[in-house]
Design a protein around this motif. Structure first.
Motif, PDB file in Angstrom:
ATOM      1  N   ASP A  86       0.829  -1.207   0.000  1.00 57.10           N
ATOM      2  CA  ASP A  86       0.000   0.000   0.000  1.00 57.10           C
ATOM      3  C   ASP A  86       0.863   1.257   0.000  1.00 57.10           C
ATOM      4  O   ASP A  86       0.441   2.304  -0.491  1.00 57.10           O
ATOM      5  N   ALA A  87       2.057   1.149   0.573  1.00 61.82           N
ATOM      6  CA  ALA A  87       2.956   2.311   0.594  1.00 61.82           C
ATOM      7  C   ALA A  87       4.410   1.856   0.560  1.00 61.82           C
ATOM      8  O   ALA A  87       4.758   0.795   1.088  1.00 61.82           O
ATOM      9  N   LEU A  88       5.223   2.662  -0.073  1.00 64.10           N
ATOM     10  CA  LEU A  88       6.669   2.493  -0.100  1.00 64.10           C
ATOM     11  C   LEU A  88       7.254   3.555   0.828  1.00 64.10           C
ATOM     12  O   LEU A  88       7.024   4.753   0.635  1.00 64.10           O
ATOM     13  N   LEU A 111       0.656   3.792  -6.038  1.00 65.99           N
ATOM     14  CA  LEU A 111       1.429   3.491  -4.832  1.00 65.99           C
ATOM     15  C   LEU A 111       1.720   4.769  -4.045  1.00 65.99           C
ATOM     16  O   LEU A 111       2.188   5.760  -4.606  1.00 65.99           O
ATOM     17  N   ARG A 112       1.444   4.758  -2.735  1.00 65.89           N
ATOM     18  CA  ARG A 112       1.811   5.880  -1.881  1.00 65.89           C
ATOM     19  C   ARG A 112       3.313   5.801  -1.607  1.00 65.89           C
ATOM     20  O   ARG A 112       3.818   4.773  -1.150  1.00 65.89           O
ATOM     21  N   ALA A 133       8.557  16.503  -5.703  1.00 64.28           N
ATOM     22  CA  ALA A 133       7.127  16.672  -5.415  1.00 64.28           C
ATOM     23  C   ALA A 133       6.260  15.909  -6.408  1.00 64.28           C
ATOM     24  O   ALA A 133       5.101  15.598  -6.105  1.00 64.28           O
ATOM     25  N   ARG A 134       6.820  15.579  -7.578  1.00 61.14           N
ATOM     26  CA  ARG A 134       6.045  14.860  -8.586  1.00 61.14           C
ATOM     27  C   ARG A 134       5.950  13.363  -8.295  1.00 61.14           C
ATOM     28  O   ARG A 134       5.032  12.707  -8.778  1.00 61.14           O
ATOM     29  N   TYR A 135       6.918  12.821  -7.560  1.00 59.48           N
ATOM     30  CA  TYR A 135       6.868  11.382  -7.333  1.00 59.48           C
ATOM     31  C   TYR A 135       6.815  10.973  -5.851  1.00 59.48           C
ATOM     32  O   TYR A 135       6.802   9.784  -5.540  1.00 59.48           O
ATOM     33  N   LEU A 136       6.773  11.924  -4.945  1.00 64.69           N
ATOM     34  CA  LEU A 136       6.578  11.616  -3.533  1.00 64.69           C
ATOM     35  C   LEU A 136       5.206  12.120  -3.085  1.00 64.69           C
ATOM     36  O   LEU A 136       4.745  13.164  -3.543  1.00 64.69           O
TER      37      LEU A 136
END
Length: 377
Positions: A86-88, A111-112, A133-136
């Motif tokens: 659910d999250a990385l 994916l979070r 900010a685009r991928y986190l």
């Protein structure tokens, strides 16, 4: 729910273990996967990879082990696809983790992706923040000034405090400083010790010639590094009677010594926490130094100086890190009470600025909240 965590070296492994305990206390049903070190693996089990011993520093070291890190990168992407967490959760180690985050966002758009212990891009490349900010989805900051930097780019950021405040508080002891004891802290990596400890040892010899009553003790991160340090002392015609070498006892030494020579890195902030008057030392390969000088955007390397906004602890870096300069500055700390106490007051102010204890608990709360938000979308 499932979490995939990645920590890349010993300090990140320790922070990851604290985080896992805090998360389990809030949500016992969470499943954990990923890669880290011994502490995280001991908590999670066999399906968690232990790779922290492979951590490297410096451009040349990275290039030499490029094949290894590329294979780990690909393995983790395959595992993410199989586990479907659910999250990385990425813990420090930005050189590897940010690249993985970017690729994970491309392959797994839902994916979070959460970063704990924000990378020091404010020091070497603030232009990366809008890209991050685009991928986190969430940045968990350990320094208070980081939160507004990330929020300016639209990245959700939470200041959770510095985890060091919790891990070191339990190691505080009520002990008077030995006015004749000087501590040597040459770093936790083999290449740091190889480059920095000889200079520290030579500085100690110079100090002993001026002040025969002084004693020296060096802190080694492992038995292997302790053996290297003892070999260096023998090459300089000295023995353990001149400088004792202890293993994994740095925090004790930081509280007993009257002053210290400290390799730049986490140890400088630890020294600040324990109120050790210090001189910051660093030496790397010249190629790494030249590249680093072009990238680094802050005027100081030692974290206490960065946080203070001025050089409260003297920095002796690369060509300036000579035995003579190091001996002179450390002798000044030993002999000048006014200078030493002024530095200790500045170090205490830096630690107060880090906020309250409970970083892992606040980080766990933020991650749980993020997962709950995901569950309702």
């Amino acid at each position: 729910m499932k979490l995939y965590l990645i920590a890349g070296e010993a300090s990140g492994d320790a922070r990851g273990a604290e985080l896992i305990r805090a998360l389990r206390g809030r949500e016992p049903s969470l499943e954990f996967f990923g890669a880290g070190g011994r502490e995280m693996r001991a908590l999670v089990g066999d399906h968690f990879a232990d790779w922290a011993d492979e951590a490297v520093v410096g451009l040349w070291d990275v290039l030499k082990k490029y094949g290894y890190f590329k294979s780990q990168f690909n393995r983790m992407l395959v595992e993410l696809a199989a586990v479907r967490p659910d999250a990385l959760v990425l813990i420090d180690y930005p050189g590897f983790n940010l690249r993985l985050a970017r690729e994970a966002r491309r392959r797994f758009p839902r994916l979070r992706i959460i970063d704990y212990i924000s990378p020091q891009v404010w020091a070497w490349n603030r232009g990366r923040i809008p890209k991050m900010a685009r991928y986190l989805d969430l940045m968990l900051c350990i320094f208070p000034f980081e939160k507004p930097l990330y929020e300016q780019s639209g990245l959700h950021a939470i200041f959770v405090g510095h985890p060091m405040l919790d891990s070191l508080a339990v190691k505080m002891v009520a002990i008077a400083r030995d006015p004749h004891l000087v501590g040597l802290f040459p770093g936790s990596r083999e290449k740091e010790v190889r480059r920095i400890f000889p200079v520290m040892a030579e500085a100690a010899i110079r100090m002993k010639n001026v002040r025969p009553e002084l004693r020296f003790e060096a802190s080694a991160a492992s038995h292997q590094l302790a053996e290297r340090m003892m070999a260096t002392l023998e090459q300089l015609g000295q023995s353990e009677d001149f400088c004792a070498v202890t293993v994994r006892a740095s925090h004790d030494l930081m509280q007993r010594a009257i002053a210290g020579m400290v390799c730049s890195g986490t140890a400088t902030l630890e020294a600040a926490f324990f109120g050790l008057p210090l001189c910051v030392v660093y030496k790397v390969a010249w190629l790494t130094w030249i590249v680093g000088k072009k990238l680094v955007r802050v005027p100081f390397l030692g974290m206490p100086n960065v946080l203070a906004g001025r050089e409260i602890a003297r920095e002796l870096l690369q060509g300036d890190a000579t035995a003579e300069a190091l001996a002179n500055e450390t002798l000044r700390l030993v002999t000048n009470t006014e200078h030493r106490e002024a530095l200790q007051a500045d170090l205490a102010a830096v630690i107060v600025g880090l906020g309250e204890r409970g970083a892992a608990a606040r980080a766990a709360d933020a991650i749980i909240e993020e997962l709950q938000t995901l569950a309702h979308t």
